[in-house]
Design a protein around this motif. Sequence first.
Motif, PDB file in Angstrom:
ATOM      1  N   VAL A   1       0.837  -1.203   0.000  1.00  0.00           N
ATOM      2  CA  VAL A   1       0.000   0.000   0.000  1.00  0.00           C
ATOM      3  C   VAL A   1       0.868   1.247   0.000  1.00  0.00           C
ATOM      4  CG1 VAL A   1      -1.647   1.330   1.384  1.00  0.00           C
ATOM      5  CG2 VAL A   1      -2.014  -1.113   1.011  1.00  0.00           C
ATOM      6  N   LEU A   2       1.920   1.236   0.810  1.00  0.00           N
ATOM      7  CA  LEU A   2       2.821   2.392   0.843  1.00  0.00           C
ATOM      8  C   LEU A   2       3.568   2.564  -0.479  1.00  0.00           C
ATOM      9  CD1 LEU A   2       4.301   2.056   4.448  1.00  0.00           C
ATOM     10  CD2 LEU A   2       2.649   3.741   3.639  1.00  0.00           C
ATOM     11  N   LEU A   3       3.936   1.473  -1.120  1.00  0.00           N
ATOM     12  CA  LEU A   3       4.605   1.557  -2.425  1.00  0.00           C
ATOM     13  C   LEU A   3       3.698   2.181  -3.483  1.00  0.00           C
ATOM     14  CD1 LEU A   3       6.568  -1.809  -2.704  1.00  0.00           C
ATOM     15  CD2 LEU A   3       7.536   0.478  -2.825  1.00  0.00           C
ATOM     16  N   MET A   4       2.380   1.882  -3.390  1.00  0.00           N
ATOM     17  CA  MET A   4       1.447   2.434  -4.383  1.00  0.00           C
ATOM     18  C   MET A   4       1.078   3.885  -4.096  1.00  0.00           C
ATOM     19  SD  MET A   4      -1.091  -0.723  -5.274  1.00  0.00           S
ATOM     20  CE  MET A   4      -1.406  -1.261  -3.607  1.00  0.00           C
ATOM     21  N   THR A   5       1.159   4.311  -2.840  1.00  0.00           N
ATOM     22  CA  THR A   5       0.691   5.656  -2.511  1.00  0.00           C
ATOM     23  C   THR A   5       1.788   6.711  -2.533  1.00  0.00           C
ATOM     24  OG1 THR A   5       0.928   5.167  -0.156  1.00  0.00           O
ATOM     25  CG2 THR A   5      -1.239   4.841  -1.130  1.00  0.00           C
ATOM     26  N   PHE A   6       2.989   6.376  -2.171  1.00  0.00           N
ATOM     27  CA  PHE A   6       4.055   7.374  -2.104  1.00  0.00           C
ATOM     28  C   PHE A   6       4.943   7.314  -3.337  1.00  0.00           C
ATOM     29  CE2 PHE A   6       3.253   6.681   2.489  1.00  0.00           C
ATOM     30  CZ  PHE A   6       2.857   7.981   2.791  1.00  0.00           C
ATOM     31  N   PRO A   7       5.369   8.485  -3.832  1.00  0.00           N
ATOM     32  CA  PRO A   7       6.326   8.484  -4.946  1.00  0.00           C
ATOM     33  C   PRO A   7       7.715   8.089  -4.442  1.00  0.00           C
ATOM     34  CG  PRO A   7       5.886  10.722  -4.240  1.00  0.00           C
ATOM     35  CD  PRO A   7       4.982   9.836  -3.446  1.00  0.00           C
ATOM     36  N   MET A   8       8.372   7.257  -5.211  1.00  0.00           N
ATOM     37  CA  MET A   8       9.694   6.776  -4.817  1.00  0.00           C
ATOM     38  C   MET A   8      10.757   7.566  -5.569  1.00  0.00           C
ATOM     39  SD  MET A   8       9.082   4.407  -2.682  1.00  0.00           S
ATOM     40  CE  MET A   8       7.494   4.986  -2.175  1.00  0.00           C
ATOM     41  N   SER A   9      11.164   8.692  -4.968  1.00  0.00           N
ATOM     42  CA  SER A   9      12.131   9.551  -5.644  1.00  0.00           C
ATOM     43  C   SER A   9      13.556   9.328  -5.153  1.00  0.00           C
ATOM     44  CB  SER A   9      11.747  11.019  -5.458  1.00  0.00           C
ATOM     45  OG  SER A   9      11.680  11.332  -4.081  1.00  0.00           O
ATOM     46  N   SER A  10      13.731   8.692  -4.011  1.00  0.00           N
ATOM     47  CA  SER A  10      15.094   8.449  -3.525  1.00  0.00           C
ATOM     48  C   SER A  10      15.162   7.063  -2.872  1.00  0.00           C
ATOM     49  CB  SER A  10      15.521   9.531  -2.540  1.00  0.00           C
ATOM     50  OG  SER A  10      14.735   9.460  -1.381  1.00  0.00           O
ATOM     51  N   ASN A  11      16.386   6.624  -2.657  1.00  0.00           N
ATOM     52  CA  ASN A  11      16.602   5.285  -2.099  1.00  0.00           C
ATOM     53  C   ASN A  11      16.096   5.170  -0.667  1.00  0.00           C
ATOM     54  OD1 ASN A  11      17.724   4.372  -4.449  1.00  0.00           O
ATOM     55  ND2 ASN A  11      19.829   4.759  -3.795  1.00  0.00           N
ATOM     56  N   TRP A  12      16.279   6.199   0.146  1.00  0.00           N
ATOM     57  CA  TRP A  12      15.865   6.104   1.547  1.00  0.00           C
ATOM     58  C   TRP A  12      14.350   6.021   1.660  1.00  0.00           C
ATOM     59  CZ3 TRP A  12      12.793   9.743   3.836  1.00  0.00           C
ATOM     60  CH2 TRP A  12      12.685  10.979   3.201  1.00  0.00           C
ATOM     61  N   GLN A  13      13.613   6.614   0.731  1.00  0.00           N
ATOM     62  CA  GLN A  13      12.151   6.492   0.745  1.00  0.00           C
ATOM     63  C   GLN A  13      11.730   5.055   0.429  1.00  0.00           C
ATOM     64  OE1 GLN A  13      11.046   9.522  -2.052  1.00  0.00           O
ATOM     65  NE2 GLN A  13      10.588  11.010  -0.418  1.00  0.00           N
ATOM     66  N   VAL A  14      12.402   4.435  -0.497  1.00  0.00           N
ATOM     67  CA  VAL A  14      12.105   3.032  -0.837  1.00  0.00           C
ATOM     68  C   VAL A  14      12.393   2.134   0.367  1.00  0.00           C
ATOM     69  CG1 VAL A  14      12.732   1.097  -2.331  1.00  0.00           C
ATOM     70  CG2 VAL A  14      12.541   3.404  -3.289  1.00  0.00           C
ATOM     71  N   ILE A  15      13.508   2.379   1.028  1.00  0.00           N
ATOM     72  CA  ILE A  15      13.867   1.575   2.202  1.00  0.00           C
ATOM     73  C   ILE A  15      12.833   1.736   3.307  1.00  0.00           C
ATOM     74  CG2 ILE A  15      15.573   1.326   4.054  1.00  0.00           C
ATOM     75  CD1 ILE A  15      17.713   2.013   1.926  1.00  0.00           C
ATOM     76  N   LEU A  16      12.390   2.964   3.561  1.00  0.00           N
ATOM     77  CA  LEU A  16      11.382   3.190   4.597  1.00  0.00           C
ATOM     78  C   LEU A  16      10.044   2.540   4.262  1.00  0.00           C
ATOM     79  CD1 LEU A  16      12.001   6.903   5.659  1.00  0.00           C
ATOM     80  CD2 LEU A  16      12.440   4.833   6.972  1.00  0.00           C
ATOM     81  N   VAL A  17       9.673   2.564   2.991  1.00  0.00           N
ATOM     82  CA  VAL A  17       8.386   1.993   2.586  1.00  0.00           C
ATOM     83  C   VAL A  17       8.418   0.465   2.651  1.00  0.00           C
ATOM     84  CG1 VAL A  17       6.907   1.694   0.564  1.00  0.00           C
ATOM     85  CG2 VAL A  17       7.645   3.969   1.215  1.00  0.00           C
TER      86      VAL A  17
END
Length: 108
Positions: free
Chosen positions: A38-54
């Motif tokens: 759900v978090l992967l579909m809702t938040f834009p993944m613009s950096s690596n740390w955002q992907v790691i947090l999601v």
Amino acid sequence: MVNNYLIPANTKSGQLILGYFKPFDLILLGTGVLISLVLLMTFPMSSNWQVILVVMPGLISAFLVIPIPNYHNILTIIIEAYTFLTNRRNYVWKGWCVKDVKDVQNNK
């Protein structure tokens, strides 16, 4: 062979789903992965740390349900360590001189 019983080491695995998981383990894993999706579909993944947090909820839940030898999984080890450290430990002496200990207590 009277009164000799052989109990296989893996008797509990027959009660588990796929031989490894309890229903709670699969619910925990499914919830963590679902939250990550759900978090992967809702938040834009613009950096690596955002992907790691999601992806972190799915990774943490997967880490907790990894089967390991001599215990059920990592979650079981954490729960047992917590109860050991927080509960009162009462060691009852039942050694070879247990009668001597009672004699000493009666003399007081």
